[in-house]
Scaffold this motif. Structure first.
Motif, PDB file in Angstrom:
ATOM      1  N   ASN A 163      -7.866  21.283 -19.477  1.00 60.85           N
ATOM      2  CA  ASN A 163      -8.602  20.127 -18.977  1.00 60.85           C
ATOM      3  C   ASN A 163     -10.063  20.514 -18.856  1.00 60.85           C
ATOM      4  OD1 ASN A 163      -9.789  18.071 -17.408  1.00 60.85           O
ATOM      5  ND2 ASN A 163      -7.906  17.707 -16.262  1.00 60.85           N
ATOM      6  N   LEU A 164     -10.949  19.738 -19.456  1.00 61.15           N
ATOM      7  CA  LEU A 164     -12.381  20.041 -19.390  1.00 61.15           C
ATOM      8  C   LEU A 164     -12.851  20.237 -17.959  1.00 61.15           C
ATOM      9  CD1 LEU A 164     -15.242  20.229 -20.619  1.00 61.15           C
ATOM     10  CD2 LEU A 164     -15.334  17.722 -20.540  1.00 61.15           C
ATOM     11  N   LEU A 165     -12.300  19.444 -17.029  1.00 55.41           N
ATOM     12  CA  LEU A 165     -12.735  19.488 -15.636  1.00 55.41           C
ATOM     13  C   LEU A 165     -12.035  20.585 -14.833  1.00 55.41           C
ATOM     14  CD1 LEU A 165     -12.921  15.659 -14.932  1.00 55.41           C
ATOM     15  CD2 LEU A 165     -14.689  17.167 -15.841  1.00 55.41           C
ATOM     16  N   GLY A 166     -11.202  21.390 -15.515  1.00 58.69           N
ATOM     17  CA  GLY A 166     -10.561  22.506 -14.849  1.00 58.69           C
ATOM     18  C   GLY A 166      -9.299  22.106 -14.110  1.00 58.69           C
ATOM     19  N   PRO A 167      -8.765  23.063 -13.316  1.00 53.93           N
ATOM     20  CA  PRO A 167      -9.324  24.378 -13.004  1.00 53.93           C
ATOM     21  C   PRO A 167      -9.213  25.356 -14.182  1.00 53.93           C
ATOM     22  CG  PRO A 167      -7.151  24.168 -12.032  1.00 53.93           C
ATOM     23  CD  PRO A 167      -7.478  22.823 -12.622  1.00 53.93           C
ATOM     24  N   TYR A 168     -10.125  26.338 -14.218  1.00 50.66           N
ATOM     25  CA  TYR A 168     -10.150  27.353 -15.260  1.00 50.66           C
ATOM     26  C   TYR A 168      -9.524  28.645 -14.740  1.00 50.66           C
ATOM     27  CZ  TYR A 168     -13.100  24.448 -18.219  1.00 50.66           C
ATOM     28  OH  TYR A 168     -13.578  23.431 -19.019  1.00 50.66           O
ATOM     29  N   GLU A 169      -8.766  29.288 -15.597  1.00 54.68           N
ATOM     30  CA  GLU A 169      -8.077  30.519 -15.230  1.00 54.68           C
ATOM     31  C   GLU A 169      -8.716  31.709 -15.939  1.00 54.68           C
ATOM     32  OE1 GLU A 169      -3.582  32.520 -15.451  1.00 54.68           O
ATOM     33  OE2 GLU A 169      -3.888  30.402 -15.969  1.00 54.68           O
ATOM     34  N   PHE A 170      -9.039  32.736 -15.176  1.00 55.02           N
ATOM     35  CA  PHE A 170      -9.663  33.934 -15.729  1.00 55.02           C
ATOM     36  C   PHE A 170      -8.783  34.567 -16.800  1.00 55.02           C
ATOM     37  CE2 PHE A 170      -9.911  38.627 -15.571  1.00 55.02           C
ATOM     38  CZ  PHE A 170     -11.207  38.790 -16.032  1.00 55.02           C
ATOM     39  N   VAL A 213     -23.794  17.638  -3.896  1.00 57.67           N
ATOM     40  CA  VAL A 213     -22.749  17.215  -4.829  1.00 57.67           C
ATOM     41  C   VAL A 213     -21.780  16.300  -4.090  1.00 57.67           C
ATOM     42  CG1 VAL A 213     -20.837  17.981  -6.283  1.00 57.67           C
ATOM     43  CG2 VAL A 213     -22.952  19.318  -6.196  1.00 57.67           C
ATOM     44  N   SER A 214     -21.489  15.151  -4.673  1.00 58.27           N
ATOM     45  CA  SER A 214     -20.506  14.227  -4.106  1.00 58.27           C
ATOM     46  C   SER A 214     -19.161  14.451  -4.775  1.00 58.27           C
ATOM     47  CB  SER A 214     -20.950  12.776  -4.322  1.00 58.27           C
ATOM     48  OG  SER A 214     -22.176  12.525  -3.650  1.00 58.27           O
ATOM     49  N   GLU A 238     -17.938  14.273 -29.413  1.00 60.36           N
ATOM     50  CA  GLU A 238     -18.353  14.232 -30.826  1.00 60.36           C
ATOM     51  C   GLU A 238     -19.396  13.155 -31.099  1.00 60.36           C
ATOM     52  OE1 GLU A 238     -14.950  11.562 -30.066  1.00 60.36           O
ATOM     53  OE2 GLU A 238     -15.330  13.685 -29.681  1.00 60.36           O
ATOM     54  N   LYS A 239     -19.587  12.213 -30.174  1.00 57.77           N
ATOM     55  CA  LYS A 239     -20.592  11.163 -30.327  1.00 57.77           C
ATOM     56  C   LYS A 239     -21.941  11.555 -29.729  1.00 57.77           C
ATOM     57  CE  LYS A 239     -17.098   7.492 -30.039  1.00 57.77           C
ATOM     58  NZ  LYS A 239     -16.666   6.285 -29.278  1.00 57.77           N
ATOM     59  N   GLY A 240     -22.027  12.750 -29.143  1.00 56.50           N
ATOM     60  CA  GLY A 240     -23.255  13.163 -28.485  1.00 56.50           C
ATOM     61  C   GLY A 240     -23.388  12.627 -27.078  1.00 56.50           C
ATOM     62  N   GLU A 241     -22.301  12.066 -26.536  1.00 58.60           N
ATOM     63  CA  GLU A 241     -22.309  11.552 -25.171  1.00 58.60           C
ATOM     64  C   GLU A 241     -21.987  12.677 -24.193  1.00 58.60           C
ATOM     65  OE1 GLU A 241     -20.596   7.060 -26.155  1.00 58.60           O
ATOM     66  OE2 GLU A 241     -19.204   8.700 -25.693  1.00 58.60           O
ATOM     67  N   VAL A 242     -22.760  12.771 -23.119  1.00 53.49           N
ATOM     68  CA  VAL A 242     -22.478  13.763 -22.081  1.00 53.49           C
ATOM     69  C   VAL A 242     -21.277  13.280 -21.280  1.00 53.49           C
ATOM     70  CG1 VAL A 242     -23.357  14.947 -20.042  1.00 53.49           C
ATOM     71  CG2 VAL A 242     -24.901  14.450 -21.947  1.00 53.49           C
ATOM     72  N   ILE A 243     -20.250  14.132 -21.177  1.00 49.05           N
ATOM     73  CA  ILE A 243     -19.062  13.752 -20.410  1.00 49.05           C
ATOM     74  C   ILE A 243     -18.794  14.705 -19.243  1.00 49.05           C
ATOM     75  CG2 ILE A 243     -17.970  12.504 -22.304  1.00 49.05           C
ATOM     76  CD1 ILE A 243     -16.256  14.950 -22.853  1.00 49.05           C
ATOM     77  N   ARG A 301     -19.812  29.430  -6.855  1.00 50.09           N
ATOM     78  CA  ARG A 301     -18.763  29.004  -7.773  1.00 50.09           C
ATOM     79  C   ARG A 301     -19.356  28.024  -8.778  1.00 50.09           C
ATOM     80  NH1 ARG A 301     -17.965  26.208  -2.877  1.00 50.09           N
ATOM     81  NH2 ARG A 301     -17.733  23.930  -3.064  1.00 50.09           N
ATOM     82  N   VAL A 302     -18.628  27.825  -9.856  1.00 53.28           N
ATOM     83  CA  VAL A 302     -19.028  26.842 -10.854  1.00 53.28           C
ATOM     84  C   VAL A 302     -18.410  25.497 -10.480  1.00 53.28           C
ATOM     85  CG1 VAL A 302     -18.828  26.143 -13.270  1.00 53.28           C
ATOM     86  CG2 VAL A 302     -19.288  28.539 -12.688  1.00 53.28           C
ATOM     87  N   VAL A 303     -19.241  24.473 -10.416  1.00 54.85           N
ATOM     88  CA  VAL A 303     -18.791  23.120 -10.088  1.00 54.85           C
ATOM     89  C   VAL A 303     -19.004  22.241 -11.329  1.00 54.85           C
ATOM     90  CG1 VAL A 303     -19.201  21.087  -8.648  1.00 54.85           C
ATOM     91  CG2 VAL A 303     -19.315  23.377  -7.636  1.00 54.85           C
ATOM     92  N   VAL A 304     -17.996  21.428 -11.664  1.00 51.11           N
ATOM     93  CA  VAL A 304     -18.128  20.518 -12.803  1.00 51.11           C
ATOM     94  C   VAL A 304     -18.023  19.078 -12.315  1.00 51.11           C
ATOM     95  CG1 VAL A 304     -15.667  20.803 -13.331  1.00 51.11           C
ATOM     96  CG2 VAL A 304     -17.205  19.812 -15.037  1.00 51.11           C
ATOM     97  N   GLN A 305     -18.945  18.254 -12.784  1.00 46.96           N
ATOM     98  CA  GLN A 305     -18.954  16.831 -12.461  1.00 46.96           C
ATOM     99  C   GLN A 305     -18.636  16.025 -13.711  1.00 46.96           C
ATOM    100  OE1 GLN A 305     -23.005  16.703 -10.376  1.00 46.96           O
ATOM    101  NE2 GLN A 305     -21.966  14.911  -9.545  1.00 46.96           N
ATOM    102  N   PRO A 306     -17.685  15.107 -13.647  1.00 48.52           N
ATOM    103  CA  PRO A 306     -17.482  14.201 -14.785  1.00 48.52           C
ATOM    104  C   PRO A 306     -18.686  13.273 -14.932  1.00 48.52           C
ATOM    105  CG  PRO A 306     -16.163  13.500 -12.916  1.00 48.52           C
ATOM    106  CD  PRO A 306     -16.770  14.821 -12.534  1.00 48.52           C
TER     107      PRO A 306
END
Length: 280
Positions: A47-54, A226-227, A248-253, A267-272
């Motif tokens: 999943n792009l939004l994680g969680p990511y596993e080392f 960050v909200s 692939e359309k150049g849209e930031v997601i 920590r690394v935080v990701v926002q959709p």
């Protein structure tokens, strides 16, 4: 990660898996520990939004070579059939490692490729490369400079003699770059608050030619707050190293940032992001 400070994330998708490359170092050394102990690690998620596993430590500093003090500011890109991992050693020393697979093995350069820090790399469809980064000069000005190269192997040629490409004498830290609307788009930390009025807030620029940049808006793209989707929010003591992930359309997601809480390691935080496409 327990007992580690995380910084400098970038993400690439291979098959059905997202691979995050990031910098880390032991939290016991504090934020300044990056100067001696920073190394590159890889984590994965479906999943792009994680969680990511080392998964692994990818690169560490090497004794008796140009990258003998740290591996930092890591940025992963795909160039044709090669994976290229850019990183810095000391200030203004950027080089890279290359591999046939995202899992390595990695072959490194024996000398830096560019005199720049905080490299943001854009690989074009013809496999030529454009790099935007930060260069601190003798007057303590952090100017935005760029390099071009016919391929990732170089040679890298500085644009406009290394002049500051940001308008109105603005300064920067930590740029990220993407191509959309037939232009270069850059999001960065607003050093000295000259663009947004807020120190290290997110400032966005665009350029049609990679030389002349225009500020998109004086409103900060992001701040230290960050909200979250549960209705809460958190204000960090530092929020830096933005990285935008595009489809692939150049849209930031998605927007990834390195966030340092007022208590505890970063920590690394990701926002959709809802399919943002610049329409200047």
């Amino acid at each position: 990660m327990d007992d580690y400070i995380l910084w400098c994330s970038s993400v690439i998708k291979v098959g059905d898996t997202y691979h995050m490359f990031a910098s880390r170092w032991p939290a016991q050394y504090g934020l300044g520990g990056w100067t001696k102990y920073s190394e590159c690690v890889r984590a994965t998620s479906t999943n792009l939004l994680g969680p990511y596993e080392f998964r692994e430590v990818v690169l560490q500093k090497r004794t008796n070579n140009w990258d003998n003090s740290r591996v930092h500011n890591v940025k992963i890109v795909k160039a044709g059939d090669k994976f290229v991992l850019y990183y810095i050693n000391s200030a203004n020393q950027t080089g890279y490692a290359v591999a046939d697979a995202v899992t390595g093995p990695w072959t490194r350069l024996d000398k830096p490729a560019m005199k720049v820090s905080n490299p943001a790399i854009l690989v074009k469809p013809d496999l030529s490369v454009y790099v935007f980064g930060r260069l601190k000069d003798s007057t303590d000005v952090n100017r935005g400079i760029a390099f071009t190269a016919p391929s990732y192997t170089g040679p890298y040629t500085v644009v406009e003699n290394g002049d500051n490409l940001l308008p109105d004498g603005c300064e920067l830290e930590d740029p990220t770059i993407w191509w959309a609307n037939n232009q270069y788009n850059i999001l960065l930390n607003d050093w000295k608050a000259k663009a947004t009025g807020t120190f290290k807030a997110g400032a966005q620029y665009f350029s049609k030619d990679g030389v002349h940049y225009t500020l998109m808006t004086k409103e900060p793209v992001f701040t230290k707050t960050v909200s979250y989707d549960d209705g809460t929010s958190e204000t960090f003591s530092r929020r830096e190293r933005p990285f935008v992930y595009t489809n692939e359309k150049g849209e930031v997601i998605a927007l990834f940032t390195a966030c340092l809480p007022k208590d505890g390691p970063s920590r690394v935080v990701v926002q959709p992001v809802k399919n943002y496409y610049p329409a200047n």
